[in-house]
Each structure stands twice: as structure tokens, then as C-alpha cells.
Design an enzyme around this catalytic site. Structure first.
Site, PDB file in Angstrom:
ATOM      1  N   LEU A 191      18.709  32.548 -38.363  1.00  0.00           N
ATOM      2  CA  LEU A 191      17.898  31.912 -39.409  1.00  0.00           C
ATOM      3  C   LEU A 191      16.686  31.227 -38.797  1.00  0.00           C
ATOM      4  O   LEU A 191      16.648  30.942 -37.597  1.00  0.00           O
ATOM      5  CB  LEU A 191      18.774  30.910 -40.164  1.00  0.00           C
ATOM      6  CG  LEU A 191      20.018  31.558 -40.827  1.00  0.00           C
ATOM      7  CD1 LEU A 191      21.064  30.525 -41.169  1.00  0.00           C
ATOM      8  CD2 LEU A 191      19.589  32.349 -42.066  1.00  0.00           C
TER       9      LEU A 191
ATOM     10  N   LYS B  12      18.005  26.939 -24.027  1.00  0.00           N
ATOM     11  CA  LYS B  12      16.823  27.627 -24.531  1.00  0.00           C
ATOM     12  C   LYS B  12      15.634  26.670 -24.595  1.00  0.00           C
ATOM     13  O   LYS B  12      14.518  27.014 -24.201  1.00  0.00           O
ATOM     14  CB  LYS B  12      17.079  28.225 -25.913  1.00  0.00           C
ATOM     15  CG  LYS B  12      15.799  28.845 -26.466  1.00  0.00           C
ATOM     16  CD  LYS B  12      15.995  30.001 -27.384  1.00  0.00           C
ATOM     17  CE  LYS B  12      14.631  30.627 -27.687  1.00  0.00           C
ATOM     18  NZ  LYS B  12      14.619  31.461 -28.863  1.00  0.00           N
TER      19      LYS B  12
END
Lengths: 297, 297, 297, 297
Positions: free
Chosen positions: C65, C171
Site C-alpha cells: 500500500l 529500509k
């Protein structure tokens, strides 16, 4: 006037006391019993929850809360003010929060017939006690007119900044500039002194030249320049580094949402963050000069 | 008084004219014939070289040169002023250069009996023409006293900043702060307007709050806020971006030599450099706001 | 395995196709009919809502998403996954969001018996199509083991980063460094070329010296250095400036919450923001070099 | 070959010893008697001045000096090398200085028939002793060819970077990027660990992802990640903070002259300056991570 007041801490407490002194009656709420006690000792009437306060016979409710999440909870929570307050009761939030949240809450209030103003302050705990705060107010001109006499009991400079949320915008923009200027003055003073100038002479030149600013002429961070600035008392009191850091966080977050670059603002935020991470978050924000001189390390 | 004047450009030319108006006689030199012509038309006497000027019957020599290398050449070059001037002749350098070079030249002058002051100015070409410059003066108190009447013919604010080089220190420190403040105001104004505030209202709040500074209340970079600032005339005139860039170069270089960090100062320098590299070095430095809005791109 | 997949956009679509190719059966949902169509054409079965998908006979649900608010809504909304999914069904969120939200959602899932992993990816749309993504995975070692075969159908580098949220941490930390390095390479290349060096020679020196980095040896932003980098094709494709900006927003926000200064990270964010505000948000992030050269302006 | 060598300090000393080992004969000069002694003990012949050395029967002179002012003095001073050296004698300056000075000196040498190379090194004192330095060489291809065998006695990676001064350009560009990358790694590692990741796991992810760089995979500043990096030995040895600071000073000064913005480069310079001003200039430059963690304060 019968006024509700929620949030009776270092800022809200003395503000509420000034309303009592001005002859208003107060219904108050705070989570901390000692904060409530100070107000009931002075004649206020305590209530058990924001919901109870919303249902009491107040014409106006003022809130003074630490951050946006508290404002959202107190106003828009399941058992919050908006769920219980009668239409027509006026609302003023004096918390310092992001403009977007301020606008969301004001819009929700407006939808159910409660005129709302955002009215963050500057002036610190000293200004709150003395009733000399500056209020930066967002909302309609008519609502601003009506609120002015009440705000005047707590402050001496009441400025209408435009529509809903603009009080927060003004505060966030001003304080970002303040945070930048203070570091600019710290760098300029340190550089000049390192190069052989007397600090007072340098401040004198700056204060009558194009470098002139509040951070230099009223709040100079270099020790020995001003007798009544925090630098003269070990950077105690004043406007804490962590509060400046909070405001710069609001500014950079608002800039991110507005997709607006703020290069010096973001770097200033990181410098106050560095100073706070070294354990100095409680010192007045002008102590940032110590990040350069290493005095406190 | 019979005064020598070297460097008759945009700043030096009008300064020298003001000395003539005040009744002094002038011996002048410049490499550009047209610049010399303007002065001889007004009654000055031209000489063929700094050496000739040094050997003429002047009591005082004033220099106004672009950069440190010119100052070094004119004073300390093989055929420069110091090689030819009689002991006792007083020297004033009004160029904006680094404090170290200013001190080196002053020391060399002192060794051969020529009292020297560094006296950089602020106020721009407008101030030079109107005789309203600010002089920031480094040198002994006695030399400063003696120079004051002459400087007063060219400026209205004559400030003694301490010993040799301190005029340069004051200027470099003030202008670094100015360069930072201007970008801070640009960021704050842009942010506030992007978030929905009227620019004039926002400037009004800032100018009566802790963000108050010369860059906001006297020289606001946002178009429409002040009628008489460069922003009202397309950023023409005023204090050029490349001149601010030069001063920030002096500031960061001085900081490097003093081993003093100037984080915002260095970032400000890079931002003016970015703007200049886009071809806008001739615009007033307050046009830096266009780096954010992209108006000019 | 019967797998649910929610979010079938530029990244999620090709990822889901690779699961089909690997022999899994898929129940899918997306708000955009065309995105769903691509998957049903390939053999997936569409459902009308996340709630329906949660109630279907899936053993594992994967979500991809755009931002944290979508993740919160899909998992924790009134009619979201957690309200309808059976205990024991495993959950993997491959969206890139802040670590705090990832941990909140994982904790809520764990409380009702659904093991959850955060598994953001790098490698872009090319890696998604080719099945060569890198997955940075947060969660228990046992859950990681179980998920590995499924993730291996979509990526070739599956890294366990520690407990819940650590995939997002890895990340955000890596991409902040990437964002900084790319600007560092842009500055170094521009500087060297401006000073007279050939770009390829300079890159060659850097790539065998201590400046060596992925941004220089694999993705050099200077045109003409690498044939297969975005710089060779007008900065089209690749990893968009606005995506880098999003990741730097996550990094600086996470740093704010962790009270950790990130000075270069914050400045890098502002520089990508400046570039995006000039209208270049769609270009590959290595186009940031144009902020310096002004090529595109 | 009979070679002259001037500058026998921490770098030049071991470099000269490697020339002796390779079978060359050496005429040497240094201001420090102990430095000369080490070389004469090993078989070199000492001379009393650069002028004497220039007049001796050398075919090639190599210099290794601290800064541009020493290079200018040794080559172009009244009694310097160029005033006394015979035409045809080749010159190599291995000092790290600004490209402009390097080009000025090379041009002066060329005018009187002395081919000159700039050949700054990387690899530190360890590389100088082991003969594994990298030489970044500026000058003509023919001169480079001739010099290669001699340089190969002192280093293992000899790179031709283009015309005069380009060796300095390559070094300054590479080291600016290195200075930026190291801070980027420090921020990324600190952020990831503050958010809950294991440092070794995080470094592992970065080193196989797009954040990969020499500062992370070979010289990681976070303690405990690499056994043989300075972080494993209290940041002793290695490449000192003050040397990095010198190189960043050269980079930002060269950028100023090239009118090229280097925003991250300038901020990196200021951060190393801050760290040095706290008294840590002798530590390896990867210790800059302590500016964030406050470990050493």
C-alpha cells in the site's frame, strides 16, 4: 462570563488565574489534581471530565494542551467536547499544534454550530503569569472580535491572523525564523569574538546594523552582553530548547505537507536536536550557543 | 585637508565626491579613466599611480578596492603605497577584505610610522552617494578620533570596533548574520503563505514578535510587503547577491582560520552560490527568496 | 498455497503475478478495477473488500500500500483485515511505512493470534516485474523462515532484519544513506568537472578509491558516465524523486521520534523537496544533479 | 635514477625509503634534522637547502609538503627550486593542495623547461610504509608514462587524471565525497540502532543494498561492526579528522573559485570542524559518529 478551561499546567494554570482575576467564573478540568487544586483554591469550580465540562453552563471553553494528539482526543474523542457541547458555545484552543489539525478540529466544530478559534501564544510562563502573552488568532473576524475581551485578560497583544488555523501558521512561521536567527546570532557572535572583538561592542554594531534582530538586541545568547537575558543566568528559565525543538518539528512537518523547502529551518531543527540529545533540552534555547563553544560539555 | 583617494568605482567615486563637497582637496587614482574623469570634473587632481599619489603632499590616503589581493598590491606591492609614503601620513582602507590581511597591512604600515585604520562600510551605493554610510572602524582609539571628522563627510554612523582588523571582523560577522536572516525570512514567509496566510499580515506578526529582524521589517523579500524594498522593484538595485556571496566567502574563510564552526553561515553561502550559479548574481540578495519559489526560473 | 493480496499497483501488481507464476492461487483486492482486471486475467480471484478477503480461505495475506494511513485503515479500520481474519492466518505488509506504525499493527495482529511480518522492498518496478526484489523483513525468526519460500517467488535477496518493524528500519536507514550519497556524488562529479576533469575519468578514480559507492559505480548521476543508468535516458524510469522524498520524510520523522539528529539526512530531504517543488518529482532521484547544474531549468 | 626528495615527514619519509629500497639514489632535504637522519641512515645523501638540491645532479625531484604555501615557497620562492634547477629536470609534487596553485606552479615550471606532475596520494601512513599508496596524477600523458616506474616504487595504483592540476582535482572531489559518505553512514547507523536494529545486521543490509559504500563496508564508523576499522581501536590511527578537515577546506575553496555550490560538502566541513573544535582533531575521521552519540564528550 462563565468560562470552561481545560489544561491547567505551566501555561494554562496562570492563564486561568488571570481570567478569575478579571472577574470571570471558571469551570476547570485537568488530569493532575494539584493543578486543579491551585485553581479551585482561587475560586474555580472543578469538573470530572471534559464531557462534564462540555455539559455545564459555559458560554466559552478554552483549552491549553501539550500536543495535537491531546487536542484531537479532548475535542474529537468519543467522550470529548464536541460530542457533548451545546451548539453556540464558543471554543478557543490555545495549544501550539500543526495548522492542519487545528483546521480539522475547527471544521468539525463549525459543522455542529460551535465557532472555534485557534489562538496559540508566545511569551512563556512569565507572560502567562503577568497577563502579557501575545495571542496569534485564526478564525473569522466576527469570532475574533467577540473573543478579544476575554483574551485581553490574559495577554496584551492580540493579533488576528486570518481564517482557521492561521494562528498556528503565524506561530510556526515566526518561531522557525526565531530558531534560525538565534543560531545565526550565536555563530556571528562566536565568530566575531574568536576573531578578536569584544562581545558587547560586536552586539552594539549588529544591533544598529542590518544584522539587527530580537535574538541579538533582546535575547543575546552570548554571556555578558545583556544583563537580563537567559545567558546572564546560566540559560535557566525562558523558552526551553525542547519547546523550540517541538515548534521546529511542527514547522518542518507543515513544510513537508505544503511541499515547501525550508533548508535553514530543517538544519536549525537538527542543531537543537543535537543539543537536546546531549542532555540540554531543559536549558533556554539560546544556550544553543554552547553547541559551538562546547562550554557545557 | 589634502587627501589621497584610490579606487573611484561605484562606492569609492561617490565617497570621494562627498569629500570634495565637504571642502577637502583630493589627489586621486583609479585604473579606469572614466572613473578618474568624474572626479577631476568635480575638482580633484589626478595622479598616474599609487606611488605618485604616495609621494604627493597628502596628509591622509583612503583606499576603496574590490578585494584583498588589490589591497595587498596597492599597499605592499613593489611600487605600492608603503614603499613611497612619508612617515606620519595616515591611511584608511575602506575595502571589505578578510581581517587577517587587514591586520597584516596595518602592521606593515605601523612598522614604518603610518597609522592605519580598516574602515569597511555598509549602506551600498545609495548610502555612498547620500553620505549616509556606516563605517566599522578598526585601529587605535586615537587614530579613530582623528579620522572621525573625515569619515563623517561620507557617513553618518561611525563605529569604533576595537584594534586593527576589527572593522573587518564586525562587518563579516554582521553580514554573515544578515545573509542567514534573509534566508530565514524567505523560508518563514514562503511557508506561512503556502499554508494560507496573507504575506502582509504574517510580516506584521513577525515584526512585533520574536522573529523581528531588519530582513523582515526593513527589507522584506516577499513581494508586496514593503513598498520601498528591492522586492517592490524586481530586486534591482540594493546589495547584490554576488556581494553577499563575497562577504559570506570572507566569513567562512575567517571561520576556517579561527577553527570556528558556522553551520548556518556555510549553508547560507551555498544557497547564495546556487542562486548566483543560476544567473542571478546581479539581483539584490533578497531575491534569494526566488530560489524557493522558482519565480525566476 | 492460497494467498490473499491487497494493493495491485505498479509494485503490487507484478509481485502478485509472480506469485501466480510460482503456482500459488490468489484472492485479490484493489480499489482500481483495471488493476484487479490484470490479475483476474492471469487467473486470480477478485474479492469485493479487504473484509471479504479476510474471511476467505487464505493462509497468508500480503499487502502493498502507498502509505501508513492506508496500512492502518486496511488492517485496523472498523471493517479491516484484523476485524475479520481467522487466528493463525499469516500477514505480510510490504508497504514502506514508518517503523512505529509497523510495530503497532504487528502488535495488534499478534494479540489476536496472527503472526505478522513487515517486509518492505527495494528494487523498483523493474525488480518487481523480474522477481528480483530485495525484501527487508522484520518479525520473529520462525515467521521469517516460514515466509521465505513465498517471498522468494517475488525477490532474490530476502534479509531478516530482526523483530517487528526492523524491516522498515533497515529500509529507512539504507534509503536515507542512499539519498545522501547520491547528492554527494552529484556534488563531487560537478565539482571535479567544473575544475577541468573528464567525468568518466573522475568516476573511475572515485570507484576505485574511498569515495566508492553504489550511487557512483552503479547509478552515476552524471550524464555520459554509465550507459545503463537513468542519466543515460533523461532520468526517466528508475526510483522517482518523490519516492525518495517520501522515504527521507519517513527517515527524518523516525529520527525526530527517536530524538536522533540526522543533519545531512535532513538537508538531503530539503534538497529533493526543492527539486520536486521545481516540478521534477517524477524524474529519477539521480536527476537531483540538475539542481546544481540548472540543466533542466 | 638519482632522485631529489624534499619533505621527509610522516608521509614523505616512508615514501623516500621505498625509493631507496627500489634501488634509486636519493638527495634529500627537510627542515627537521631527525627526519633527515632517518633517510641518511638508510643511505640517502642530505643537502642543506632546496636550492642546493636543485643544483645537484638529480634527474627528478619529488616534494611532499604540508600545504600550498610551502609548495609555493619551495618551488617559487626567491631561493626556491625553480630558480636553481636545470631545464629538463622533472618535478613531481605529491602534496595535497588546491588545484589552482598546482596549475600555477606547473605552468611556471613548464615555462622554464621543467616538466611537472601533481601527484597527491591516498592511503595514509600505512600505505606510504607498505608502498601501496594510490597516486592521482595530473600532467601530460608522456610525463605520466615516464613517471610511472618511479611512482610504482611507492604505490600500487597509479591513475592518470588528465592535465596539470587534475591529480589535485580528483583527490579533492573524492575526499569531499568520502567526508560526506562517512557522515551519512554515521547518521544511518545511529538512526537504525536507535530504532532497534542490531548494528552488524544493519551494516549487512546496507552493504548489499543501494547504500553500499566504502565508508560502510570497509571503514564502518560504528563500533563492533568491523574488527579492523579504526572504530575497533578507539579511532586511533587512520586518516585524522584534521586531515579530512583540510581536504574539505580545499574542496569548498575550489568550489568557491569555480562558483559551484556544494551544500552537503560545506555542511560536512562544518561538522568535522565542530568535532575538531571539541578537541578531537587527532582521532580518525570516522570518529565523527561521536558528534552524534556524544560518546566522547
Amino acid at each position: 462570563m462563565n468560562i470552561g478551561f481545560i489544561g491547567l499546567g505551566n501555561m494554562g494554570g496562570p492563564m486561568a488565574l488571570n481570567l478569575l482575576k478579571a472577574g470571570h467564573t471558571l469551570e476547570v478540568f485537568d488530569l493532575v489534581p494539584a493543578s486543579v487544586q491551585r485553581l479551585t483554591d482561587a475560586g474555580a469550580h472543578a469538573l470530572a471530565s471534559p464531557a462534564d465540562l462540555a455539559r455545564s453552563q459555559v458560554e466559552l471553553i478554552i483549552t491549553m494542551l501539550p500536543a495535537a494528539r491531546h487536542v484531537k482526543a479532548v475535542y474529537m474523542g468519543e467522550d470529548g467536547l464536541l460530542a457533548h457541547v451545546a451548539p453556540g458555545v464558543r471554543l478557543i484552543d490555545s495549544s501550539t499544534i500543526d495548522p492542519m489539525t487545528a483546521r480539522d478540529v475547527a471544521a468539525a466544530a463549525a459543522r455542529q454550530g460551535n465557532p472555534m478559534l485557534d489562538a496559540p501564544v508566545s511569551g512563556g510562563t512569565g507572560g502567562a503569569a503577568a497577563g502579557t502573552l501575545t495571542f496569534m488568532v485564526g478564525g473569522s473576524a466576527a469570532d475574533f472580535e467577540q473573543a478579544q475581551p476575554v483574551l485581553a485578560a490574559m495577554g496584551k497583544n492580540i493579533v488576528h491572523c486570518g481564517g482557521a488555523g492561521n494562528g498556528q501558521v503565524a506561530k510556526v512561521a515566526n518561531n522557525m525564523l526565531l530558531g534560525i536567527s538565534m543560531i545565526g546570532v550565536a555563530e556571528a557572535m562566536n565568530l566575531g569574538v574568536a576573531l578578536g572583538m569584544d562581545a558587547k561592542v560586536l552586539a552594539g554594531v549588529i544591533n544598529t546594523s542590518s544584522g539587527r534582530c530580537w535574538s541579538s538586541d533582546t535575547y543575546n545568547p552570548f554571556p555578558g552582553v545583556l544583563d537580563n537575558a537567559p545567558a546572564a543566568r546560566g540559560y535557566s528559565g525562558g523558552f526551553g530548547t525542547d519547546l523550540m525543538l517541538k515548534d521546529l518539528g511542527l514547522a518542518t512537518e507543515a513544510a513537508k505537507q505544503a511541499r515547501q523547502p525550508v533548508l535553514l529551518g530543517a538544519l536549525a531543527q537538527q542543531l537543537y536536536q543535537s543539543f537536546s540529545a546531549q542532555g540540554h533540552g531543559e536549558l533556554d534555547f539560546s544556550a544553543i550557543i554552547q553547541l559551538y563553544t562546547g562550554t557545557s560539555q
